[in-house]
Motif scaffolding. Structure first.
Motif, mmCIF file in Angstrom:
data_model
loop_
_atom_site.group_PDB
_atom_site.id
_atom_site.type_symbol
_atom_site.label_atom_id
_atom_site.label_comp_id
_atom_site.label_asym_id
_atom_site.label_seq_id
_atom_site.Cartn_x
_atom_site.Cartn_y
_atom_site.Cartn_z
ATOM 1 N N GLY A 1 0.952 -1.336 0.484
ATOM 2 C CA GLY A 1 0.247 -0.140 -0.065
ATOM 3 C C GLY A 1 1.022 0.930 -0.381
ATOM 4 O O GLY A 1 0.486 2.144 0.447
ATOM 5 N N ARG A 2 2.172 1.413 -0.510
ATOM 6 C CA ARG A 2 2.687 2.581 -0.813
ATOM 7 C C ARG A 2 2.267 3.505 -1.535
ATOM 8 O O ARG A 2 2.648 3.686 -2.898
ATOM 9 C CB ARG A 2 4.012 2.382 -1.338
ATOM 10 C CG ARG A 2 4.845 3.420 -1.855
ATOM 11 C CD ARG A 2 5.568 3.191 0.026
ATOM 12 N NE ARG A 2 6.900 4.741 0.146
ATOM 13 C CZ ARG A 2 7.267 5.560 1.176
ATOM 14 N NH1 ARG A 2 8.149 3.977 1.735
ATOM 15 N NH2 ARG A 2 8.020 6.728 0.994
ATOM 16 N N GLU A 3 1.467 3.935 -1.296
ATOM 17 C CA GLU A 3 0.553 4.996 -1.979
ATOM 18 C C GLU A 3 1.082 5.970 -2.676
ATOM 19 O O GLU A 3 1.102 6.335 -4.302
ATOM 20 C CB GLU A 3 -0.317 5.961 -1.183
ATOM 21 C CG GLU A 3 -1.529 6.623 -1.849
ATOM 22 C CD GLU A 3 -2.610 6.994 -0.897
ATOM 23 O OE1 GLU A 3 -3.098 8.142 -1.538
ATOM 24 O OE2 GLU A 3 -2.669 7.216 0.221
ATOM 25 N N ASP A 4 2.481 6.736 -2.393
ATOM 26 C CA ASP A 4 2.545 8.168 -2.797
ATOM 27 C C ASP A 4 4.178 7.601 -4.116
ATOM 28 O O ASP A 4 3.945 8.021 -5.723
ATOM 29 C CB ASP A 4 4.411 8.998 -2.104
ATOM 30 C CG ASP A 4 5.190 7.483 -0.754
ATOM 31 O OD1 ASP A 4 4.552 6.415 -1.549
ATOM 32 O OD2 ASP A 4 6.066 8.300 -1.039
ATOM 33 N N ALA A 5 4.501 5.987 -4.316
ATOM 34 C CA ALA A 5 4.680 5.628 -5.123
ATOM 35 C C ALA A 5 4.094 4.972 -6.488
ATOM 36 O O ALA A 5 4.446 5.718 -7.334
ATOM 37 C CB ALA A 5 5.654 4.275 -4.755
ATOM 38 N N LEU A 6 2.472 4.996 -5.775
ATOM 39 C CA LEU A 6 1.982 4.160 -6.494
ATOM 40 C C LEU A 6 1.501 5.404 -7.618
ATOM 41 O O LEU A 6 0.811 5.287 -8.604
ATOM 42 C CB LEU A 6 0.732 3.001 -6.288
ATOM 43 C CG LEU A 6 1.782 1.959 -5.369
ATOM 44 C CD1 LEU A 6 0.499 1.273 -3.920
ATOM 45 C CD2 LEU A 6 1.282 0.739 -6.409
ATOM 46 N N ARG A 7 0.715 6.209 -7.120
ATOM 47 C CA ARG A 7 0.303 7.352 -7.220
ATOM 48 C C ARG A 7 1.083 7.858 -8.697
ATOM 49 O O ARG A 7 0.855 8.457 -8.913
ATOM 50 C CB ARG A 7 -0.512 8.305 -6.321
ATOM 51 C CG ARG A 7 -1.402 7.919 -5.624
ATOM 52 C CD ARG A 7 -2.152 9.338 -5.520
ATOM 53 N NE ARG A 7 -3.174 8.517 -5.294
ATOM 54 C CZ ARG A 7 -4.776 8.729 -4.935
ATOM 55 N NH1 ARG A 7 -4.330 8.529 -5.939
ATOM 56 N NH2 ARG A 7 -5.361 7.500 -4.226
ATOM 57 N N GLU A 8 2.638 7.866 -8.137
ATOM 58 C CA GLU A 8 3.722 8.408 -9.269
ATOM 59 C C GLU A 8 3.819 7.477 -10.436
ATOM 60 O O GLU A 8 4.019 8.409 -11.749
ATOM 61 C CB GLU A 8 4.816 8.883 -8.478
ATOM 62 C CG GLU A 8 5.117 9.848 -7.649
ATOM 63 C CD GLU A 8 6.468 9.547 -7.208
ATOM 64 O OE1 GLU A 8 7.537 8.473 -6.992
ATOM 65 O OE2 GLU A 8 6.383 10.359 -5.605
ATOM 66 N N ILE A 9 3.799 6.468 -10.112
ATOM 67 C CA ILE A 9 3.543 5.212 -11.149
ATOM 68 C C ILE A 9 2.291 5.188 -11.680
ATOM 69 O O ILE A 9 2.249 5.526 -13.002
ATOM 70 C CB ILE A 9 3.740 3.957 -10.808
ATOM 71 C CG1 ILE A 9 4.992 3.788 -9.916
ATOM 72 C CG2 ILE A 9 3.498 2.550 -12.046
ATOM 73 C CD1 ILE A 9 5.582 2.637 -9.440
ATOM 74 N N ALA A 10 0.933 5.497 -11.405
ATOM 75 C CA ALA A 10 -0.012 5.777 -11.896
ATOM 76 C C ALA A 10 0.286 7.216 -13.420
ATOM 77 O O ALA A 10 -0.645 7.089 -14.058
ATOM 78 C CB ALA A 10 -1.469 6.059 -11.502
ATOM 79 N N GLU A 11 0.712 8.441 -12.221
ATOM 80 C CA GLU A 11 0.820 9.463 -13.002
ATOM 81 C C GLU A 11 1.875 9.455 -14.612
ATOM 82 O O GLU A 11 1.673 10.884 -14.969
ATOM 83 C CB GLU A 11 1.056 10.654 -12.156
ATOM 84 C CG GLU A 11 0.075 11.217 -11.447
ATOM 85 C CD GLU A 11 0.104 11.954 -10.015
ATOM 86 O OE1 GLU A 11 1.319 11.954 -9.961
ATOM 87 O OE2 GLU A 11 -0.365 11.937 -9.327
ATOM 88 N N GLY A 12 2.416 8.724 -14.255
ATOM 89 C CA GLY A 12 3.593 8.309 -15.471
ATOM 90 C C GLY A 12 4.647 8.836 -15.133
ATOM 91 O O GLY A 12 5.292 9.420 -16.002
#
Length: 373
Positions: free
Chosen positions: A92-103
């Motif tokens: 659940g590493r939200e910051d990294a996952l959101r950065e990945i999702a944003e390209g």
């Protein structure tokens, strides 16, 4: 989320035209990776709650297979990124996952080490608590995208808990990280697989992925299925490409003294038929394994352990056959076959190696634990 059109465009416009130079120059496929990120394909497997595509193994396997038809190095970069994303999602590493999702983020695994080599389950690297921080030290041996990843999913011995491993989120540029060597290998020459060292790397306690000492559980249950299946999918894409190139060579090349194409010679036809059968058989195994995992079938674990070993051996066999069928032309750069032959050699020694996987399968069949205590 639909991705097929964007993926096809990226492969046609960027990946395929640059594959030969990526190999020849040992150049990281940066343009392709940036385009895959912008198109949302690197975020395809990020859970929807973090802004990603929310897709699973089937989509990831399709992306990697399609990329590998053109360039194995690009496929390997994405394979390791998706495997690392699985670890980040499990924690659940939200910051990294959101950065990945944003390209905006490429990740990778940093498991294999100089001291324990392909035995990724036995890290020698250390983690020591100092106040609110943790100090990591390691000599990682092979890290794909080593100089280009924005983060590493990093293994170490636990801080204090029982168990063989803990996992950490380590951002690129953290003080103490170093990658002194560039990759100059036989195959997969553009995947930037290089050693990474850590000397007094300071991370926050919140950078622990999951609980202390539970990293091997995460590696085996969340990461390994992605890693093994996507490696196998890359092998299938490579086999499809090599088989198609062999057929094209056989049909286009003539024996003028007989006024026949090479395809009109029975031995050549029989060998290319075996290549196609091996490719289709391996693709069927990969697709069935994906289906087993996604449906939670009882045979899923065994198939996951089998699939990379099977695909690695099949890819070696198919490329060996292509080199024989196409003769001297296959040894020259005019055909992509020698490049794919070299690429096919890497997977068998990539941890877990084929020998290790065969041992795992045998242990599973005999009711033994996968790893010795």
């Amino acid at each position: 989320m639909t991705y097929e059109k964007d993926l096809a465009r990226i492969v046609e416009d960027i990946v395929a035209p640059r594959a030969a130079s990526v190999d020849a120059d040992g150049a990281f496929p940066l343009a392709a990776v940036e385009e895959l990120a912008s198109a949302g394909i690197l975020g395809l497997t990020v859970p929807a709650q973090y802004g990603g595509g929310g897709l699973g193994l089937a989509a990831g396997a399709d992306v990697v297979r399609t990329l590998s038809q053109a360039c194995s190095s690009t496929a390997m970069v994405v394979t390791m990124h998706y495997a690392a994303t699985a670890a980040l999602a499990a924690a659940g590493r939200e910051d990294a996952l959101r950065e990945i999702a944003e390209g905006r983020h490429l990740s990778t695994l940093a498991f294999s080490e100089t001291g324990s080599r392909s035995h990724f389950w036995a890290p020698l690297s250390t983690a020591a608590a100092e106040g609110d921080e943790v100090v990591l030290s390691a000599a990682k041996s092979w890290v794909t995208s080593a100089h280009h990843a924005d983060s590493y999913v990093w293994s170490s011995r636990p801080l204090a808990a029982e168990g063989p491993m803990s996992l950490w989120f380590v951002r690129k540029g953290t003080a103490g990280l170093g990658s002194p060597a560039s990759f100059d290998g036989l195959g997969l020459r553009g995947n930037d697989s290089s050693p990474v060292t850590g000397e007094g790397v300071r991370v926050a306690r919140k950078d622990l992925l999951g609980e202390d000492g539970t990293g091997l559980d995460t590696a085996l249950t969340a990461v390994l299925p992605w890693f093994l299946l996507l490696n196998a999918s890359a092998g299938v894409g490579l086999m499809e490409s090599v088989t198609a190139a062999t057929v094209e060579h056989l049909t286009a090349t003539r024996l003028r003294h007989l006024d026949q194409s090479l395809a009109q010679q029975l031995p050549s036809r029989a060998k290319v038929a075996r290549m196609r059968i091996e490719t289709d058989r391996t693709r069927a195994l990969v697709e069935d394994t994906v289906a087993a995992v996604e449906a939670g079938r009882p045979d899923a674990q065994l198939l996951v352990l089998e699939v990379k070993a099977a695909a690695d051996e099949a890819a070696a066999l198919v490329t060996d056959t292509a080199m024989t069928v196409c003769g001297g032309a296959a040894f020259r750069k005019e055909l992509p076959i020698e490049r794919r032959f070299r690429d096919s050699r890497a997977a068998r020694v990539m941890a877990p190696t084929t020998d290790a996987l065969l041992d795992f399968v045998g242990r599973a069949l005999c009711g033994l634990p996968l790893l010795d205590a």
